[in-house]
Write an enzyme that holds these catalytic residues in place. Structure first.
Site, PDB file in Angstrom:
ATOM      1  N   ASP A   1      -3.858  -1.489  -0.945  1.00 56.43           N
ATOM      2  CA  ASP A   1      -5.309  -1.625   0.176  1.00 56.43           C
ATOM      3  C   ASP A   1      -6.711  -1.073  -0.497  1.00 56.43           C
ATOM      4  OD1 ASP A   1      -4.459   0.933   0.423  1.00 56.43           O
ATOM      5  OD2 ASP A   1      -3.938   0.750   2.478  1.00 56.43           O
TER       6      ASP A   1
ATOM      7  N   SER B   1       0.953  -1.202  -0.061  1.00 60.39           N
ATOM      8  CA  SER B   1      -0.114   0.048   0.088  1.00 60.39           C
ATOM      9  C   SER B   1       0.908   1.183  -0.103  1.00 60.39           C
ATOM     10  CB  SER B   1      -1.106  -0.133   0.993  1.00 60.39           C
ATOM     11  OG  SER B   1      -1.598  -1.243   1.075  1.00 60.39           O
TER      12      SER B   1
ATOM     13  N   ARG C   1       7.111   6.376  -4.419  1.00 58.56           N
ATOM     14  CA  ARG C   1       7.540   6.974  -3.577  1.00 58.56           C
ATOM     15  C   ARG C   1       7.035   6.387  -2.021  1.00 58.56           C
ATOM     16  NH1 ARG C   1       4.689  11.206  -5.774  1.00 58.56           N
ATOM     17  NH2 ARG C   1       2.339  10.718  -5.210  1.00 58.56           N
TER      18      ARG C   1
HETATM   19  C1  BGC Z   1      -0.472   5.103   0.236  1.00 55.39           C
HETATM   20  C2  BGC Z   1      -1.670   4.444  -0.574  1.00 55.39           C
HETATM   21  C3  BGC Z   1      -2.518   3.588   0.299  1.00 55.39           C
HETATM   22  C4  BGC Z   1      -2.659   4.661   1.732  1.00 55.39           C
HETATM   23  C5  BGC Z   1      -3.606   3.841   2.691  1.00 55.39           C
HETATM   24  C6  BGC Z   1      -1.047   5.947   1.486  1.00 55.39           C
HETATM   25  O1  BGC Z   1       0.043   6.517   2.137  1.00 55.39           O
HETATM   26  O2  BGC Z   1       0.387   5.800  -0.862  1.00 55.39           O
HETATM   27  O3  BGC Z   1      -0.968   3.392  -1.178  1.00 55.39           O
HETATM   28  O4  BGC Z   1      -3.629   3.090  -0.165  1.00 55.39           O
HETATM   29  O5  BGC Z   1      -1.509   5.225   2.241  1.00 55.39           O
HETATM   30  O6  BGC Z   1      -2.843   2.958   3.472  1.00 55.39           O
END
Ligand code: BGC
Length: 496
Positions: free
Chosen positions: A229, A176, A191
């Site tokens: 996620d 995620s 990133r």
């Molecule tokens: C991430 C996402 C993720 C979200 C919730 C963010 O910081 O970049 O990919 O879905 O957090 O977990």
């Protein structure tokens, strides 16, 4: 006679800073506390800083919509609108055993999911907490740790008779963090977010890295799909509630996913995919307003958080909303009032001065304290920070928590409204599958999102309803792995 050192107050230093002082003597036992009136005056100031009017929200929604469109049109945009190569909705008839590995913001989870069809499933899982060191240590080591956890999970489930010996199970990998994908089993980390900083990972294919670790530990699993996620939550929510059109995570980080017509994703027009096919888009909306900071109402506390973070300028939307930051926003306000000599004069406040020491869970607890005396808040401040509070101060802290929590929910409503309005879902209405600690545990968060949607859209805002989606990153990853296997067997876009 030397001037008396007794009393308390503040002095303006030539540097422009304020110095708060308080001298206690052995006879004076009472600590000075701000009066109810002082606290009320301060609260008014914060109210004006943290309150979002419906009009302001609508302006944010418009800017948000534009950003979503730009992300769909061109590669490498700030809000990257990532094509996930998850084609369309699940049928609900997906079946079989799948492994899922979920590397989120706080925990690592390994799951065995049995999809039973008709929207039913069974899940067995183990959770491992990630240490702060692991988040900053070399990336390959992080994946080695994931592989080790997976290996011990599989071994214990083989001996428990749940997993068949010598089987190689398909694995859905929920990672995620924003990854640019040009097929479903590949993803270059754009990133790190949520305070992660593991070197040698940004710019690398995280699937290849994880595969290397799985080989090293001889884990009998085959990565079929990389997902996030939000995409997992979108698919898992739809599996149990076909009215789902959008999914959101409000946890340590925040993000959303939804289903888009391929023809409306201009940047992948060259891939030869049927324009009427549908594909899930992982928005990565946490990056909205990053670097330029033109659209969101940032306070000086938000700016401080940003400047002191390991990624200044990035994840601007997320930094106003997600669980990683809300406690820190409140702590910075408290520290400002300590420096101004308003709060805790004569008390030792060093514990409050430690960055990130004020957990977002404290805001939840403060808001849900059911007692007149606000005993829960007494407990938080004495137990965790060793300071005494008066009722007036506790009421003030609770009101502050409400302001910070409410702003987060209303900004979240702006993001949802942007997708709803872009996709034209308002009239017909839709369900928004939502998950994450903030959504699940923060009292009133969902109600405030709904209230925000009505402030933006009027009565029709009631057509958009968020619903708690249980475990999208585990079950969703398994369903996506199942959908991918079926798609490849059917030879549909086998190269992506
Ligand atoms: C991430 C996402 C993720 C979200 C919730 C963010 O910081 O970049 O990919 O879905 O957090 O977990």
């Amino acid at each position: 006679m030397p001037p008396s050192r007794r009393g308390s107050g503040t002095v303006a230093l030539p540097t422009g800073q304020t110095l708060a002082f308080h001298t206690r003597t052995s006879e004076a036992e009472d600590l000075p506390h701000a009066t109810k009136k002082t606290m009320a005056d301060h609260l008014r100031k914060y109210e004006s800083l943290f309150t979002l009017t419906p009009q302001r929200m609508r302006i944010i929604v418009e800017a948000f919509k534009e950003t979503l469109e730009i992300g769909l049109a061109k590669h490498n945009q700030i809000v990257p609108m990532i094509p996930t190569y998850v084609f369309g909705w699940p049928t609900g008839q997906e079946r079989g055993n799948y492994l899922a590995l979920d590397l989120g913001g706080t925990n690592l989870r390994v799951c065995l999911v049995t999809l039973e069809g008709e929207g039913k499933f069974e899940i067995t899982q183990s959770k491992y907490r990630l240490s702060e060191e692991q988040k900053q240590d070399d990336g390959q080591k992080l994946f080695d740790f994931c592989a080790e956890c997976m290996k011990s999970f599989i071994d214990s489930n083989i001996s428990g008779g749940i997993i068949e010996k010598d089987s190689i199970l398909p694995l859905g990998f929920t990672f995620s963090y924003p990854c640019s994908q040009d097929r479903i089993d590949h993803g270059e980390l754009i990133r790190w977010t949520k305070g992660f900083g593991a070197p040698n990972t940004e710019g690398h294919d995280v699937v290849a890295m994880f595969r290397k670790s799985l080989e090293k530990y001889q884990v009998p699993a085959e990565i079929v799909a990389l997902t996030c996620d939000t995409t997992g939550t979108l698919i898992a929510s739809h599996y149990v509630n076909p009215k789902t059109r959008i999914a959101c995570i409000f946890g340590t980080g925040c993000n959303a996913a939804y289903m888009e017509r391929v023809g409306d994703i201009p940047k992948i027009a060259g891939l030869g995919i049927d324009p009427d096919a549908e594909m899930a888009i992982n928005c990565e909306w946490g990056a909205f307003d990053s670097f330029e900071h033109e659209n969101l109402p940032r306070t000086k506390y938000d700016q401080t958080i940003d400047e002191q973070s390991n990624k200044p300028g990035e994840q601007a939307f997320e930094k106003l909303i997600s669980g990683r930051y809300l406690g820190e926003i409140l702590r910075l306000i408290i520290c400002e009032l300590i420096d101004e000599g308003v709060l805790f004069l004569g008390q030792n406040t060093y514990k409050l001065e430690i960055p990130y020491s004020f957990d977002t869970a404290f805001l939840s607890l403060m808001e849900s304290d059911p007692t007149d005396e606000l005993l829960m808040i007494i407990g938080i401040f004495t137990h965790f920070f060793a300071v005494e509070t008066t009722l007036a101060e506790r009421q003030f802290f609770r009101a502050l928590a409400k302001l910070v929590g409410r702003r987060a929910a209303r900004l979240s409503a702006c993001g949802i409204a942007a997708i709803v309005s872009k996709m034209g879902y308002l009239e017909e209405g839709c369900a928004v599958g939502a998950d994450g600690s903030l959504y699940k545990k923060y009292p009133g968060f969902a109600d405030r999102v709904h209230e925000g949607l009505q402030d933006i859209f009027g009565e029709k805002g009631k057509n958009i309803v968020t619903c708690h989606a249980e475990d999208g990153s585990g079950i969703g990853a398994a369903i996506i792995a199942a959908m991918t296997k079926e798609r490849k067997l059917a030879n549909l876009y086998p190269n992506v």
